[in-house]
Enzyme design. Structure first.
Site, PDB file in Angstrom:
ATOM      1  N   GLU A 146      -2.656   5.020  -1.936  1.00  0.00           N
ATOM      2  CA  GLU A 146      -3.471   6.015  -1.255  1.00  0.00           C
ATOM      3  C   GLU A 146      -3.277   7.334  -1.999  1.00  0.00           C
ATOM      4  O   GLU A 146      -2.143   7.784  -2.181  1.00  0.00           O
ATOM      5  CB  GLU A 146      -3.052   6.193   0.203  1.00  0.00           C
ATOM      6  N   ARG A 154       0.882  -1.173   0.000  1.00  0.00           N
ATOM      7  CA  ARG A 154       0.000   0.000   0.000  1.00  0.00           C
ATOM      8  C   ARG A 154       0.915   1.217   0.000  1.00  0.00           C
ATOM      9  O   ARG A 154       1.762   1.380   0.888  1.00  0.00           O
ATOM     10  CB  ARG A 154      -0.903  -0.030   1.234  1.00  0.00           C
ATOM     11  N   LEU A 155       0.810   2.070  -0.998  1.00  0.00           N
ATOM     12  CA  LEU A 155       1.708   3.208  -1.175  1.00  0.00           C
ATOM     13  C   LEU A 155       1.090   4.446  -0.533  1.00  0.00           C
ATOM     14  O   LEU A 155       0.040   4.937  -0.962  1.00  0.00           O
ATOM     15  CB  LEU A 155       1.947   3.455  -2.667  1.00  0.00           C
ATOM     16  N   ASP A 156       1.755   4.950   0.480  1.00  0.00           N
ATOM     17  CA  ASP A 156       1.213   6.070   1.248  1.00  0.00           C
ATOM     18  C   ASP A 156       1.249   7.376   0.456  1.00  0.00           C
ATOM     19  O   ASP A 156       2.267   7.725  -0.150  1.00  0.00           O
ATOM     20  CB  ASP A 156       2.029   6.234   2.537  1.00  0.00           C
ATOM     21  N   ALA A 157       0.143   8.083   0.474  1.00  0.00           N
ATOM     22  CA  ALA A 157       0.029   9.474   0.001  1.00  0.00           C
ATOM     23  C   ALA A 157       0.844   9.747  -1.266  1.00  0.00           C
ATOM     24  O   ALA A 157       1.780  10.545  -1.260  1.00  0.00           O
ATOM     25  CB  ALA A 157       0.448  10.426   1.121  1.00  0.00           C
ATOM     26  N   GLY A 204      -8.042   9.048  13.205  1.00  0.00           N
ATOM     27  CA  GLY A 204      -7.044   9.921  13.819  1.00  0.00           C
ATOM     28  C   GLY A 204      -7.240  11.385  13.505  1.00  0.00           C
ATOM     29  O   GLY A 204      -6.759  12.251  14.236  1.00  0.00           O
ATOM     30  N   ASP A 236      -6.380   7.128   9.289  1.00  0.00           N
ATOM     31  CA  ASP A 236      -6.379   8.566   9.054  1.00  0.00           C
ATOM     32  C   ASP A 236      -7.697   9.205   9.483  1.00  0.00           C
ATOM     33  O   ASP A 236      -7.717  10.225  10.184  1.00  0.00           O
ATOM     34  CB  ASP A 236      -6.150   8.859   7.574  1.00  0.00           C
ATOM     35  N   PHE A 270     -15.818   8.178  -1.462  1.00  0.00           N
ATOM     36  CA  PHE A 270     -16.798   7.236  -0.912  1.00  0.00           C
ATOM     37  C   PHE A 270     -16.835   7.362   0.600  1.00  0.00           C
ATOM     38  O   PHE A 270     -17.911   7.447   1.200  1.00  0.00           O
ATOM     39  CB  PHE A 270     -16.455   5.806  -1.322  1.00  0.00           C
ATOM     40  N   ASP A 308     -11.345   8.251  -1.477  1.00  0.00           N
ATOM     41  CA  ASP A 308     -11.714   9.024  -0.294  1.00  0.00           C
ATOM     42  C   ASP A 308     -13.127   9.577  -0.408  1.00  0.00           C
ATOM     43  O   ASP A 308     -13.820   9.755   0.593  1.00  0.00           O
ATOM     44  CB  ASP A 308     -10.739  10.189  -0.097  1.00  0.00           C
TER      45      ASP A 308
END
Length: 619
Positions: A304, A265-268, A401, A398, A331, A329
């Site tokens: 992501e 999963r590739l962050d941001a 948080g 996310d 959804f 995002d």
């Protein structure tokens, strides 16, 4: 070329480091190395030496230009934390997953886990004990939050000294020492596969954390041209970027080959800046495809992204990067606002039932539409992409948080609302993601927490967290991210799974997953076989899905009053599931088990009901 300290067997180790701007590199072995061993320069700014009498576990540092001694930026293990020496690792392991073939993307039920708060012990080993519980619910894919070595305060038990979400990692190859050793991580992956569970790793390629980040003293890993909200952006397209790209590609191969992860999963990725002719994400997809050819089964890259850009998942032949899937995002935001009424920040762009209906049909609500929150046009249409290329959720790390007190839905919604949220996600055509503990309504918050040793950095984090919520005018300050108590509050309460409404909710999730995996209509995820509409006045969203022989209608009531409706079909329909049934702890269904033509049914507040009928029979 493999960077890092690669153990060759027989106490022989190959040390390779990228340091193009240094005139001399030597490796110091142990705590009192009598004489540093010089590395020889290679092309491309690399340095290398093969050294004898280096058993696994040997500590080492690199001496730069006969002056500063620092840990290896490509370290495989940091047993004493981010400021300590690196350690040589023996990669050998007795794998038993030789027949493992993974799971197709469209069948995955993603389950996001933070290792440190998933169990009381907060270790890889402790996770293994919980795998049967996850499998029993139907969860078949774990997504680990980042495990690259991050800082800790070193003043107490490692289980609480190292407190971090994982996105402040500074050694991309090093397994977080408080979670266990590299061997412990391999045991977890091996155990997952033995239980029929795939496992995906969250990796961060847009920045490195601030504390213990010595990589820039070796090479120009970062650029001043672009900036991320979390630190200097990685240098993927300027001078010397070839070494940075090589590091990232090697890192992806390391997790997939060495640890048998089923995907990343590739962050941001919106913070991964690359204006070269071939984007680093496209090159990453090409390299990962090599692993599929080697092993005989597909490994996945899931991005992501808040860009709402289908280019991420389109094939290179259509000008895309060729990644397998990406987040939606929109959804989440559309669902979240209907369930909670939140309208602050980015939620101000959502709140209508029509938004959720559009998310079901189009994935992106903002597909080159004007975003009032951004004050600009945003997104692009993605109807040429399959729904199984989009991951959706009701909750994740996310979005929980980002609440000031890290409140889960279990703390904010009624029991009926929890079931409605689950059904909205799991009965969708997209890849569903659950956040750990969601399946039984764990009330533990997931608050932002960190652990640093630099007093100035600690104060900056506290001030930044407080500043983040000032525009929303909360009466209280956010919980202290540096406090041990903040971290401990986030630990899951596993004992709740078998009690009261928690157990009912667990069974509800199990039933939804069973339907998702078995019902012929739900197995058809063709975008052309789905329609959705909404009724703002009655707070209703309806989703229609079908295959060649059967059609079903999911009706969701996000309002506070019962709503009576009729089914737009000319055939007798059967009720598939109703969250208001007393079986599921509801107030009691007001919808008949069999629905005659033109007969009405009633959907209880904050609930859903599904009817289906045989399309092959005459009307």
């Amino acid at each position: 070329m493999r960077v890092g300290a690669n153990y060759l067997g027989n106490d022989q180790c190959e040390f390779t480091v990228w340091a193009p701007n240094r005139s001399a590199i030597a490796v110091e072995l142990g705590n009192d190395s009598p004489q540093p061993i010089p590395l020889q320069p290679l092309t491309g700014g690399y340095w290398q030496a093969i050294v004898d009498r280096v058993p696994p576990g040997t500590h080492y540092r690199y001496r730069l230009d006969e002056a500063t001694s620092l840990p290896d930026p490509a370290s495989y293990h940091q047993p004493l934390g981010v400021h300590g020496p690196s350690a040589v690792v023996d990669p050998s392991f007795e794998w038993t997953d030789t027949t493992w073939q993974g799971h197709p993307l469209e069948t995955m039920i993603l389950y996001e886990v933070h290792v440190g708060t998933f169990t009381p012990a907060g270790t890889f080993a402790a996770m293994i004990e919980r795998l049967p519980d996850l499998k029993a619910v139907g969860i078949n894919t774990i997504e680990l939050m980042p495990i690259a070595q991050f800082p800790g305060d070193h003043n107490s038990d490692p289980a609480v000294a190292y407190r971090n979400w994982g996105y402040d990692g500074v050694y991309p190859f090093a397994v977080q020492n408080s979670y266990g050793t590299p061997q412990d991580l391999k045991r977890l992956v091996n155990a997952c596969h033995a239980h029929g569970i795939a496992i995906i790793l969250d990796v961060v390629y847009n920045h490195l954390g601030p504390e213990g980040n010595y990589s820039s003293q070796f090479a120009p890993y970062f650029t001043d041209t672009y900036h991320t909200p979390w630190g200097n952006a990685m240098n993927f397209d300027a001078a010397h970027s070839l070494g940075v790209r090589h590091l990232v590609l090697q890192n992806a191969l390391y997790w997939l080959r060495e640890f048998h992860f089923d995907g990343l999963r590739l962050d941001a990725i919106q913070a991964i800046y690359d204006f070269g002719a071939k984007h680093i994400l496209q090159e990453l997809a090409e390299v990962v495809e090599l692993v599929a050819h080697e092993t005989g089964y597909k490994r996945y890259l899931i991005a992501e992204s808040d860009l709402n850009d289908p280019k991420v998942i389109r094939p290179p032949s259509q000008g895309g990067y060729g990644l397998d899937a990406q987040w939606s995002d929109d959804f989440h935001h559309a669902l979240h606002t209907l369930l909670t009424g939140d309208r602050l920040g980015y939620y101000s762009d959502f709140g209508r039932c029509a938004d959720l209906a559009k998310a079901y049909e189009d994935c992106f609500v903002y597909d080159w539409r004007f975003s009032p929150f951004r004050q600009r046009m945003h997104g692009a249409a993605c109807r040429d992409r399959s729904p199984v290329q989009f991951a959706v959720c009701a909750q994740n790390h996310d979005q929980i948080g980002n609440q000031m007190k890290g409140e889960r839905f279990a703390q904010r919604l009624s029991f009926e609302g929890l079931k409605l949220a689950a059904g909205a996600v799991l009965l969708s055509p997209f890849i569903p993601l659950l956040f750990m503990g969601e399946e039984y309504g764990d009330p533990a918050p997931f608050i932002y927490f960190v652990s640093h040793s630099d007093p100035e950095l600690i104060q900056a984090v506290r001030a930044g967290r407080k500043e983040e919520f000032e525009p929303f005018h909360y009466a209280d300050d956010p919980p202290d991210p540096e406090a041990v108590e903040t971290f401990l509050r986030c630990k899951l309460n596993w004992e709740l799974r078998q009690t009261g409404t928690h157990h009912i909710l667990l069974q509800w999730y199990r039933r939804l997953i069973e339907l998702r995996h078995s019902h012929p209509v739900l197995l058809n995820r063709d975008r052309a076989s789905l329609k959705a509409n909404s009724d703002e006045e009655n707070r209703i969203v309806r989703v229609y899905r079908w295959n060649d022989t059967r059609e079903w209608t999911l009706t969701m009531n996000f309002g506070v009053e019962p709503v009576t409706l009729w089914l737009p079909c000319d055939r007798v329909a059967d009720k598939e599931i109703d969250s208001a049934d007393t079986l599921w702890g509801g107030p009691g269904s007001k919808s008949p088990e069999t629905l005659d033509v033109n007969e009405t049914f009633t959907v209880q507040p904050m609930s859903l009901v599904v009817y289906s009928f045989d399309r092959s029979l005459p009307a």
